[in-house]
Each structure stands twice: as structure tokens, then as C-alpha cells.
Scaffold this motif. Structure first.
Motif, PDB file in Angstrom:
ATOM      1  N   VAL A  78       1.037  -1.044  -0.035  1.00 42.22           N
ATOM      2  CA  VAL A  78       0.143   0.082   0.172  1.00 42.22           C
ATOM      3  C   VAL A  78       0.853   1.337   0.086  1.00 42.22           C
ATOM      4  O   VAL A  78       1.843   1.226   0.717  1.00 42.22           O
ATOM      5  CB  VAL A  78      -1.113   0.046   1.469  1.00 42.22           C
ATOM      6  N   VAL A  79       0.498   2.196  -0.764  1.00 38.40           N
ATOM      7  CA  VAL A  79       1.222   3.501  -0.796  1.00 38.40           C
ATOM      8  C   VAL A  79       1.343   4.107   0.539  1.00 38.40           C
ATOM      9  O   VAL A  79       0.160   4.155   1.328  1.00 38.40           O
ATOM     10  CB  VAL A  79       0.564   4.264  -1.867  1.00 38.40           C
ATOM     11  N   VAL A  80       2.380   4.657   0.928  1.00 41.33           N
ATOM     12  CA  VAL A  80       2.340   5.688   2.147  1.00 41.33           C
ATOM     13  C   VAL A  80       2.042   6.855   1.751  1.00 41.33           C
ATOM     14  O   VAL A  80       2.869   7.674   0.890  1.00 41.33           O
ATOM     15  CB  VAL A  80       3.663   5.439   2.935  1.00 41.33           C
ATOM     16  N   PRO A  81       0.898   7.388   1.998  1.00 38.68           N
ATOM     17  CA  PRO A  81       0.199   8.910   1.559  1.00 38.68           C
ATOM     18  C   PRO A  81       1.412  10.077   1.818  1.00 38.68           C
ATOM     19  O   PRO A  81       2.057  10.066   2.788  1.00 38.68           O
ATOM     20  CB  PRO A  81      -1.095   8.962   2.225  1.00 38.68           C
ATOM     21  N   GLY A  82       1.696  10.725   0.755  1.00 36.92           N
ATOM     22  CA  GLY A  82       2.623  11.894   1.148  1.00 36.92           C
ATOM     23  C   GLY A  82       4.153  11.711   0.710  1.00 36.92           C
ATOM     24  O   GLY A  82       4.766  12.665   1.132  1.00 36.92           O
ATOM     25  N   THR A  83       4.152  10.394   0.040  1.00 36.78           N
ATOM     26  CA  THR A  83       5.799  10.293   0.130  1.00 36.78           C
ATOM     27  C   THR A  83       6.081  10.290  -1.379  1.00 36.78           C
ATOM     28  O   THR A  83       7.141   9.580  -1.758  1.00 36.78           O
ATOM     29  CB  THR A  83       6.130   8.686   0.594  1.00 36.78           C
ATOM     30  N   PHE A  84       5.579  11.062  -2.352  1.00 35.48           N
ATOM     31  CA  PHE A  84       5.957  11.195  -3.639  1.00 35.48           C
ATOM     32  C   PHE A  84       7.351  11.645  -3.770  1.00 35.48           C
ATOM     33  O   PHE A  84       7.723  12.686  -3.161  1.00 35.48           O
ATOM     34  CB  PHE A  84       5.238  12.041  -4.368  1.00 35.48           C
ATOM     35  N   ASN A  85       8.224  10.900  -4.711  1.00 39.21           N
ATOM     36  CA  ASN A  85       9.775  11.215  -4.667  1.00 39.21           C
ATOM     37  C   ASN A  85      10.243  11.300  -3.241  1.00 39.21           C
ATOM     38  O   ASN A  85      11.361  11.700  -3.171  1.00 39.21           O
ATOM     39  CB  ASN A  85       9.780  12.548  -5.272  1.00 39.21           C
ATOM     40  N   ALA A  86       9.961  10.337  -2.520  1.00 43.44           N
ATOM     41  CA  ALA A  86      10.853  10.070  -1.042  1.00 43.44           C
ATOM     42  C   ALA A  86      11.645   9.100  -1.127  1.00 43.44           C
ATOM     43  O   ALA A  86      11.573   8.265  -2.228  1.00 43.44           O
ATOM     44  CB  ALA A  86       9.798  10.090   0.103  1.00 43.44           C
ATOM     45  N   ASP A  87      12.617   9.041  -0.348  1.00 47.67           N
ATOM     46  CA  ASP A  87      13.393   7.976  -0.219  1.00 47.67           C
ATOM     47  C   ASP A  87      14.100   7.751   1.073  1.00 47.67           C
ATOM     48  O   ASP A  87      13.822   8.415   2.095  1.00 47.67           O
ATOM     49  CB  ASP A  87      14.698   7.866  -1.557  1.00 47.67           C
ATOM     50  N   GLN A  88      14.813   6.598   1.052  1.00 46.01           N
ATOM     51  CA  GLN A  88      15.617   6.388   2.256  1.00 46.01           C
ATOM     52  C   GLN A  88      14.683   6.099   3.752  1.00 46.01           C
ATOM     53  O   GLN A  88      14.996   6.921   4.632  1.00 46.01           O
ATOM     54  CB  GLN A  88      16.821   7.206   2.635  1.00 46.01           C
ATOM     55  N   PRO A  89      13.861   5.213   3.670  1.00 46.58           N
ATOM     56  CA  PRO A  89      12.586   5.064   4.671  1.00 46.58           C
ATOM     57  C   PRO A  89      13.386   4.570   5.882  1.00 46.58           C
ATOM     58  O   PRO A  89      14.338   3.968   6.012  1.00 46.58           O
ATOM     59  CB  PRO A  89      11.699   4.386   4.138  1.00 46.58           C
ATOM     60  N   PHE A  90      12.565   4.784   7.342  1.00 48.23           N
ATOM     61  CA  PHE A  90      13.322   4.205   8.418  1.00 48.23           C
ATOM     62  C   PHE A  90      12.082   4.575   9.653  1.00 48.23           C
ATOM     63  O   PHE A  90      11.200   5.414   9.425  1.00 48.23           O
ATOM     64  CB  PHE A  90      14.470   5.283   9.049  1.00 48.23           C
ATOM     65  N   PHE A  91      12.117   3.463  10.326  1.00 49.04           N
ATOM     66  CA  PHE A  91      11.007   3.457  11.117  1.00 49.04           C
ATOM     67  C   PHE A  91      11.026   4.099  12.572  1.00 49.04           C
ATOM     68  O   PHE A  91      12.324   4.160  13.074  1.00 49.04           O
ATOM     69  CB  PHE A  91      10.476   1.947  11.575  1.00 49.04           C
ATOM     70  N   SER A  92      10.048   4.448  13.122  1.00 48.53           N
ATOM     71  CA  SER A  92      10.339   4.933  14.696  1.00 48.53           C
ATOM     72  C   SER A  92      10.424   3.747  15.517  1.00 48.53           C
ATOM     73  O   SER A  92      10.033   2.772  15.059  1.00 48.53           O
ATOM     74  CB  SER A  92       9.100   5.812  15.295  1.00 48.53           C
ATOM     75  N   PRO A  93      10.813   3.750  16.737  1.00 46.56           N
ATOM     76  CA  PRO A  93      11.029   2.600  17.748  1.00 46.56           C
ATOM     77  C   PRO A  93       9.625   2.099  17.904  1.00 46.56           C
ATOM     78  O   PRO A  93       9.908   0.544  18.208  1.00 46.56           O
ATOM     79  CB  PRO A  93      11.517   3.397  19.238  1.00 46.56           C
TER      80      PRO A  93
END
Length: 819
Positions: free
Chosen positions: A313-328
Motif C-alpha cells: 500500500v502506498v504511504v500517503p504523501g511520499t511522492f519522490n521520497a527515499d531512504q525510509p526508516f521506522f520509529s522505535p
């Protein structure tokens, strides 16, 4: 009740009818709108009546699949289940093959079971049990267990979060009802009630042994010490406890699950993409993976999916985003976008900007206390997840040509591991957040990660992934490294393309991203691989006579330390007649090239450090000469014979915005804007007569192809209908072609003073590599196309390798060795 035909209509056809019972009353939704919450006894009664109806349907082989308050009718207060419009027969009438539909996820997001929302093939009666649990939850609290602003946000919460306790929200709810609803809402169908009737019985019987609850009663107080007269029972209990503990200590240790390795395959709607850093992040608990992907139109954005058989599923608002990382806690996702560090709640909500990260950005990590550390321009920096001005944590020695990248916070968030890129190769180091003291770990490698239980994970330059026992307090390895797997993809920025959870769930890309083929394709889609060998080809271009191809061979390394990690290369010419190649530039800084209309010279982009235009003879006889230098980097050029102007694409510094400018051929410095907007305009292509400009823009939210005149204020015509980019002209301007991630389309251009074109039609498809720079070309006569293709052996774009339970096996092994 009945059905049949009666009379004939105006067209002479029979009128068919069917008769259904009339239900006098209202729907459960109507009542909830009026009362918001129902009395506890009333909510339980309605839920039990619905459970009885569902049990009847299930026993007759029908799964409703859309249980929600709108489909529960109240006739004289009694619940009736209605609207089986998307119900699915569990089997054929003869008890044979299961009737399913692959990928069907019809229903309402608030009430859909995880397996239904994610498009699982097998939708069983337990999906209806889950939906009824949601309905009862809403009757008791006033809202479903999971809400959000979009369907994607709701699905993300359904997959990643647990529902809040009912008794903590409304203390009059019996504990057994809370426990029954929790069981109905379990993520795995196997953990729910076996039947709807069993669910209804659990709601009726407060002493049911089939459900238990551990929710404490608010306000309850008990003495911590027993009264003197009750000491004897306590002593007996203590003896029993001691015996039990002795048995536990001497009981055989449970056998850990076997290590599991498998591959997740992605479709064209969310194809895996590579990036500067790692395009993959695994949630701390190992249940979810975030990744950088391309949709069918080639647009980059972040996606979320489970590790086992769920659709992304698309993460809304992440067009042209990169290098993801999660919160704890796994509830938020951080990422880089438009030279900003940003975050978004996976349950839904607006994207929040944390700080500016203009320049070279290489990885981030989010720890407890809302601390984020990241690499910017070779430094390790820190900032609060709530925003603010970042500050330096570790600054490399400028005299040693070092760069600090890809930090990883340890669980206490007091120390971060990171990669130090040096002249002798990548090395593992650690830095104390409080005072910036850097400690070498005495190990070559990159992309360090920490796994609970004291495991350091890192990659070596050959793509082998290792783990070693690690003392996080004293920051040192305490044992010999041992390999986990090999073939992990290593990026030019000295990064392993992987994600790993704190629990040890591992996901990674494999293979070398540089291995690609240069191919010729005819209009029917027949492919001929040019014998140029596998390289990382970019931006191939036919010469004006169609006999040669200019292409950039990208390099994954550069000789000078200042260029380390760049992905630029040099221009080569491939001669189609003699079938050999010749190198034209030797600066390892070339990005793309275009032909002068006379075919004698090439114009190319060189980064040093800002991208500028140069020109060089096509026979390799002269030195490059500067053609155009601007304050912003210049990319992508288009010029045609006889035209007085050339057009080029310019990137705004500190932003992902791309604009298109025009300049006189004889005076390139006198450039004027053609398309300067808040959107991303790219891939400029002048028509052969110099009248029309084709380009791609994301003004609709996705890349589409447009054509407009060069004159100021000219109108534009949208060419593509379902996404497209990288337009090219052919056959003297009578044909315009463009592409998506997997197909090439043709548009016939109609003659006239105004631009007119036919409806696009697909020519052929294939595994062709896309880029922000036009990464293909069409021959002048329109008969052949030169493309960059990922070879069949490559997994780039569609597969991700997963390793589970490897660390459980390692812990068991070390525990056995210790005993």
C-alpha cells in the motif's frame, strides 16, 4: 420469496422481477448516528443475533465479506443481515473446487480483516467474524477499532496495530466481552473463533473457558503481605513454587523455529526501486517492510507491506521520497523528501517536516526519546523527531578524506554505529551522542545494524553479510564474525541494500545494480542484445544518421576521494556497422550526452561539482569545451537542426523541483524560463521543426506527457492518459513516442497550425530501466529503439529476499555452547 417474468417492455423484451421481504425499521448505522454508543446489553444482543445469522450462512457455504452497520437491519429491534452483494460461495453446489478470486479486496476498510484488505486469495468465514468484532467494537465505543483519513491509512493500522482495550475505554463492559472482541480481531485467522456461533456463545457466557482476559480492574487494591493466620498456605505455595522453578530450570529448552529463506515478488504497480541509500526498512518488530518503489507510470514513492503475502500500500504523501526508516514503536515512518527530513504516522495524518537536509544525505535512524541521527554532507547529525535545528554529533577529519554515513542508534539511543568511508575502504565505527567521541570497532565493513541479544550485523564490499557477538556497553566485538548470507547488493555510496528489524528479520536486494544490457528493439518488440557487454548504461542516443549510439557507462567508483560514491561515468560511442565501441570522455564525471544536429560533436553534462554543459568532437579528437554554466545544476538537453534555440532541464539546488529553460544556440548563457513551476518538469524534447516542446510533468500528482509551443503563454496538450514520461520524436515529427515503466506508446501527430495528436497506442513492453533522465531513444526513421534492459538473471525491480528466524537459531546454538 419469488421471481419470474411479466409482460414485455418498450423494446419487446420480457420484464424480469424478484420479490424480497419488506423490512420495516432502520439500519444499525442509522441508530449509531443517532445514539453514537449503544447500551452494553443491547450491543451484545445485536452482535449475538448477527453471529447466529452468519453461522447459518457459513454452514450453507456463503461468506458475506461486507459486514458493517449499514448491512445490519433492525426489524422490530431484531437484527437481520442484508446485502450479500459481494458474498462469495465457499464451494460449488457439488462440494467441489473453492470459488475464489485472486486479489479481491472488496468491502469497507474499517471492517475488513487483514487478509481481506491485503487481497489474500482465500477469504474464509473468519473474515466475517473479524468484521462482526469491529461492528461490536463500534457499538460499544462509538467508532471502529481502526480509523484514518484514507483507506491506505486504515489498512496500515489494521496490519500493524492492536486495538485499544474496550474495558479501558468503557469500564461497564464485562471483561469477557473485551476478551471475546480481542479474539475476534486477531490478525491471523487461525487465532480467531472457529465459528460465528462460538463467538456468540463467548459473548453470552461470562464464565466461558474459551476466552480469558488479563485486563486489570481499575482501582483494585490488595495488601502485599498476607495476614499471620494465612502464612501456612503461603509457605506451602512457596514450596510448590520452588519445585516448579526447579522443573523449569531443568526442562528441555524449546526448539527454535528453523531459519526460513524466501523471496517476495513485486508486481509492476509497486516495483522495487534502488536509491542512493538503502531503499528498504523493516519495522522494529519485524512484521512490516517499507520500501522505495515505482508505480506503473515510473513515479517514485514509498510503500508498506507485510513480510508474508500482502499487497503493498502506498504511504500517503511520499511522492519522490527515499531512504525510509521506522520509529522505535513502528507507528511512524521517517524519510527524505525534497531535501527535507520528514515523518508521517502510518495510521494516517499529515506529513511533518523535521528539518532541512540539503546536500548529500546518507541514512537516518530513529531512537527512543524521539532522537533522530542522520548523515548529511559526510557528518553525523542529530535532531528531535518533533523538529528543530539539527546539530553535529561527529565531524570527519577533513585532512583524511573521510565521510561518515548510514548511522544506526543502539537501543539506549546514547550511541550510534555508522560507516566511515575512507581511502582504505569502509570501516565500522561508533560515536557517543553526548560528547561525539568516536570509537573504531576494529572491523572493515559497512551498514552496521544491531539485533537484540547482542548481535552486530554488517556487510563487506563483496556483498557478504556477517554477524558477530557485540558488547553494546563497551562497544567491542566479543567473538568471531560468521556469515549470514552472500549476494547482498552494495551501492556506490558504500551501503548494503538491506533492512533488518531489532528481532532479526532481514530483507535485502541481491545482485549488482550495474549489470544491464544495451538492446535494440523493433516496433514489434523483438529484442537484439548489442554485444557491448553488461554495463550500467544510461541515456543512449542515436546519431542523426542512425548509425551510431552515444551512451554513458556509469562507474560505481571514482579515482579521486572527492568523487567517492558518485555514479557518474564516461561517454562511449557504439558503431552499429562495425559493432564496436570507442571511449570519448575520460573524466568519470559525465552524466548524459546529446548529438549536435550535424552529428560531428556531442554535448554532454559533466558534474564538477555542479552539473554543466560541455561539447566535444564525436571522433574523440579534441578536448571538451564549456558550453553553459549556471548557478543551478543543468541536466538534459534538446536541440534540433535549423532551430535557433536549445532547451535544457535545470535542477533547483536543495530541491527535487526540475524546470525547463530555453537559450539561443549561439548564446547559451542568455537563457529564459519556459516552465518554472512548483512541479517536476523533466525530459524536454524539441520537435524536429523546432515548433513544439514535449516534456513530462507531475502536475496531476503522477508523471504525464505534455506538448506545448515555445512561445511565452502557449497552451499545452496532455498526451498520455494513464501515466508516461521520456517523450521522443520520430519520422520527421509525424510521430511522438513516450514510455511508462514497462511499455512504449506511439502517438500520431496530425498536420496543421495547431498541435493535434491521436490516442496513444501501445507498441511493446519489456524489462527496461527507467531514470529521471530519458533512458532510451528512437532511430530517426522510427524503425528501431535503443533501450537499457535489466537482464533476466537480475532481480532488480521485482524481488526481495527475506531471512527469518536465523538469529533464534544462533541464540539457541550459543545457549547450548554455554551449557
Amino acid at each position: 420469496h419469488d421471481s419470474g417474468t411479466v409482460g414485455r417492455g418498450d423494446g419487446g423484451t420480457e420484464i424480469v422481477y424478484y420479490v424480497m421481504p419488506y423490512v420495516e425499521g432502520e439500519s444499525l448505522r442509522d441508530r449509531l448516528k443517532r445514539e453514537h454508543q449503544l447500551p452494553v446489553d443491547e450491543a451484545i444482543r445485536i452482535a449475538r443475533e448477527v453471529a447466529s445469522a452468519l453461522d447459518y450462512a457459513h454452514r450453507h457455504g456463503v461468506v458475506h465479506r461486507d459486514i458493517k452497520p449499514e448491512n445490519i437491519l433492525l426489524h422490530d429491534g431484531q437484527a437481520l443481515v442484508a446485502d450479500f452483494g459481494i458474498a462469495l460461495a465457499a464451494s460449488r453446489s457439488d462440494g467441489g473446487t473453492r470459488m475464489t478470486e485472486t486479489g479481491m479486496s472488496l468491502g469497507t476498510p474499517h471492517y475488513m480483516a487483514p487478509e481481506q484488505a491485503m487481497g489474500e486469495r482465500e477469504i474464509t468465514p473468519k473474515a466475517d467474524i473479524y468484521a462482526l468484532g469491529c461492528v461490536l467494537y463500534e457499538m460499544l465505543t462509538g467508532e471502529p477499532p481502526f480509523t484514518g483519513p484514507t483507506a491506505q491509512a486504515i489498512v496500515a493500522r489494521v496490519v500493524t496495530e492492536e486495538p485499544r482495550s474496550l474495558t479501558l475505554q468503557r469500564r461497564t463492559i464485562p471483561p469477557n466481552v473485551d476478551a471475546a472482541v480481542r479474539r475476534a480481531l486477531e490478525k491471523l485467522p487461525a487465532d480467531r473463533f472457529s465459528t460465528a456461533a462460538e463467538f456468540g456463545e463467548a459473548l453470552r457466557n461470562s464464565a466461558s473457558s474459551s476466552v480469558t482476559t488479563s485486563v486489570p480492574v481499575a482501582g483494585a487494591r490488595r495488601s502485599l503481605l498476607p495476614a499471620p493466620r494465612s502464612l501456612l498456605p503461603w509457605l506451602i505455595a512457596a514450596c510448590g513454587l520452588g519445585w516448579g522453578l526447579w522443573q523449569v530450570a531443568h526442562r528441555p529448552q524449546p526448539v527454535p523455529p528453523p531459519a526460513e529463506r524466501f523471496t517476495l515478488v513485486f508486481g509492476r504497480e509497486a516495483a522495487l526501486a534502488d536509491g542512493t541509500g538503502s531503499p528498504i526498512a523493516v519495522s522494529p518488530d519485524g512484521s512490516m517492510i517499507a520500501f522505495l518503489g515505482r508505480d506503473s507510470a515510473g513515479n517514485l514513492q514509498l510503500y508498506l507491506r507485510g513480510l508474508e503475502r500482502v499487497e503493498p500500500v502506498v504511504v500517503p504523501g511520499t511522492f519522490n521520497a527515499d531512504q525510509p526508516f521506522f520509529s522505535p514503536d513502528g507507528r511512524h515512518l521517517g524519510f527524505r523528501q525534497d531535501s527535507k527530513l520528514r515523518r508521517v504516522a502510518l495510521a494516517g495524518g499529515a506529513v511533518v517536516t523535521i528539518c532541512d537536509v540539503a546536500g548529500a544525505f546518507f541514512g537516518a535512524s530513529w531512537g527512543i526519546g524521539d532522537l533522530i541521527v542522520f548523515s548529511q554532507n559526510g557528518r553525523i547529525r542529530r535532531v528531535s523527531a518533533s523538529g528543530g535545528q539539527p546539530s553535529d554529533v561527529a565531524v570527519p577529519d577533513s585532512g583524511r578524506s573521510e565521510a561518515f554515513r548510514f548511522p544506526e542508534l543502539l537501543p539506549d539511543a546514547r550511541t550510534a554505529l555508522f560507516t566511515a568511508v575512507t581511502d582504505s575502504g569502509p570501516a565500522l565505527r561508533a560515536v557517543r551522542i553526548e560528547d561525539g567521541v568516536v570509537t573504531p570497532l576494529g572491523q572493515q565493513g559497512m551498514s552496521p545494524r544491531y539485533v537484540d541479544g547482542g548481535h552486530l550485523v554488517y556487510a563487506e564490499r563483496d556483498g557478504t553479510l556477517f554477524t558477530a557477538p557485540f558488547d553494546a556497553g563497551r562497544l567491542r566485538l566479543t567473538g568471531a564474525p560468521q556469515p549470514i548470507t552472500d549476494g547482498v547488493r552494495i551501492g556506490p555510496a558504500q551501503v548494503a541494500k538491506l533492512g533488518i528489524s531489532r528481532t532479526g528479520s532481514l530483507a535485502y536486494l541481491s545482485g549488482a545494480a550495474s549489470q544491464r544490457d544495451l538492446v535494440l528493439v523493433d516496433r514489434s518488440g523483438r529484442v537484439q542484445v548489442l554485444p557491448a557487454g553488461q554495463q550500467r548504461y544510461v541515456a543512449p542516443r542515436f546519431s542523426p544518421d542512425g548509425r551510431r549510439i552515444a551512451v554513458v557507462y556509469l562507474s560505481t567508483s571514482a579515482a579521486a576521494p572527492a568523487n567517492r560514491g558518485r555514479t557518474n561515468g564516461d561517454i562511449w560511442l557504439w558503431d552499429l556497422a562495425v559493432r564496436n565501441s570507442q571511449r570519448i570522455t575520460f573524466d568519470t564525471a559525465s552524466v548524459s550526452a546529446e548529438w549536435r544536429p550535424d552529428g560531428r560533436r556531442l554535448v554532454f553534462i559533466r558534474e564538477q561539482p555542479a552539473a554543466m554543459l560541455f561539447t566535444v568532437p564525436a571522433d574523440g579528437s579534441g578536448r571538451p569545451e564549456s558550453l553553459l554554466a549556471r548557478s543551478n545544476p543543468v541536466y538534459e538537453l534538446s536541440m534540433v537542426a535549423g532551430a535557433r534555440h536549445l532547451v535544457f532541464r535545470e535542477n533547483k539546488l536543495g530541491s527535487l523541483d526540475r524546470d525547463i529553460w530555453m537559450a539561443p544556440v549561439d548564446s547559451p548563457q542568455a537563457a529564459v524560463p519556459v516552465l518554472v513551476t512548483p512541479f517536476d518538469e523533466r525530459n524536454p524534447a524539441l520537435s524536429p521543426d523546432g515548433r513544439w516542446l514535449a516534456y513530462a510533468s507531475n502536475e496531476t500528482g503522477a508523471l504525464e506527457v505534455y506538448v506545448r509551443g515555445l512561445a511565452e503563454g502557449s497552451g499545452r496538450t496532455r498526451i498520455s492518459t494513464v501515466g508516461g514520461a521520456e517523450p521522443r520524436w520520430a519520422q520527421g515529427g509525424r510521430e511522438l513516442l513516450f514510455r511508462t515503466a514497462d511499455s512504449v506508446y506511439s502517438v500520431s501527430v496530425l498536420p496543421g497550425s495547431e498541435f493535434r495528436a491521436s490516442v496513444p497506442r501501445a507498441l511493446f513492453g519489456g524489462r527496461f530501466v527507467v531514470s529521471t533522465t530519458t533512458n532510451w531513444d528512437v532511430s530517426p526513421d522510427g524503425r528501431q529503439f535503443v533501450m537499457v534492459r535489466a537482464p533476466e538473471s537480475s532481480v532488480e525491480g521485482n524481488a526481495l529476499h527475506v531471512v527469518l528466524h536465523w538469529f533464534e537459531q544462533l541464540r539457541a546454538q550459543r545457549s547450548g555452547d554455554a551449557r
